[in-house]
Enzyme design. Sequence first.
Site, PDB file in Angstrom:
ATOM      1  N   LYS A 274       0.842  -1.193   0.000  1.00 40.88           N
ATOM      2  CA  LYS A 274       0.000   0.000   0.000  1.00 40.88           C
ATOM      3  C   LYS A 274       0.879   1.245   0.000  1.00 40.88           C
ATOM      4  CE  LYS A 274      -4.123  -1.873   0.154  1.00 40.88           C
ATOM      5  NZ  LYS A 274      -5.152  -1.648  -0.889  1.00 40.88           N
TER       6      LYS A 274
ATOM      7  N   LYS B 260     -12.759  -8.121  -7.933  1.00 38.29           N
ATOM      8  CA  LYS B 260     -13.123  -8.570  -6.599  1.00 38.29           C
ATOM      9  C   LYS B 260     -14.566  -9.059  -6.651  1.00 38.29           C
ATOM     10  CE  LYS B 260      -9.950  -5.309  -4.432  1.00 38.29           C
ATOM     11  NZ  LYS B 260      -9.751  -4.155  -3.535  1.00 38.29           N
TER      12      LYS B 260
END
Length: 338
Positions: A109, A217
């Site tokens: 991240k 997703k």
Amino acid sequence: MPALPPLEELLDSAHVVSLPMRVKFRGIMERETLLLRGPRGWGEFCPFPEYDDDESSRWLAAALEAGWLGFPPQLRDTIPVNATVPAIPAERVPEVLARFGRVDAVKIKVAERGQSLQDDVARVNAVREALPEAAIRVDANGGWDVEQAVKALGKLSAVGLEYAEQPVPTIEGLAEVRGRLSDAGTPVLIAADESVRKEDDPLRVARAGAADLIVVKVAPLGGVRRALDIVHQAGLPAVVSSALDTSVGIRAGLALAGALPSLPYACGLGTVSLFASDITLDPLVADDGAIHVREAVADPGLLEQYAAPAERRDWWLDRLRRVHAVLAGNQHPLFTVS
């Protein structure tokens, strides 16, 4: 097509839990989710609190597919996964990586609010130092503007990046970043995530030439079958990822990865390792860099141990009522409404 399960059936099967995280992820240290037990297994309904009911209806459709329809046929039963490194200080990188066992790919991240590019560089360098041979991808969650993204990826590419996920928020911005990196000779592929799952038209990113690959997703796209259709229509390589799910949600992600015609990248389905506990006695975590596909069965003792407080349970059940009404009012490709 089967009928949409009635609300009363869902309410009777619902369990709301709050699971502690090992490290802060997406700004939270507790992950709340609503689990549903259907005739075909367990489903997970866990849209983040800020998502509206219309967007959340896709998450409910995915949970109902898992619990009431089951998954499509599988082409593979072992799914390679990446480790995930949150926006932590660089000195904590070895501690986080140690929880994943053998690691062949890492998602890091970056562009966290309140942090600097120097923080990102230090974190990425710490991963590369710990794993000289691993594939590294970074995920900005749309946190940069175009200028910031071009500058940041120019610096971060020094470690060798497999790709950069959603460096900027918009599809037009992705296309510009992709073009400018190419013009500069910066070898970084662009992956679209939010520009696929949060768009009314998830195929627009492919038509715009804004990405080299897409991240899919299950929950935000409305289920495994719909995600498979989007990948087919987009015509781009796909990476399967999760939305900070328990093992129940990860099971659906494994079903998508197992059904794709090709799987060129390790999947972002290793996030159960970021939880301090799960809801099953056999968590779906990586073993030797991969997860072996198996069912995720919620354990009654863990459901009781991590049951959410009464006011949070009521909040989730009210949300379930509203979102079920939205789903019932829409023409959904998986369920009919009687």
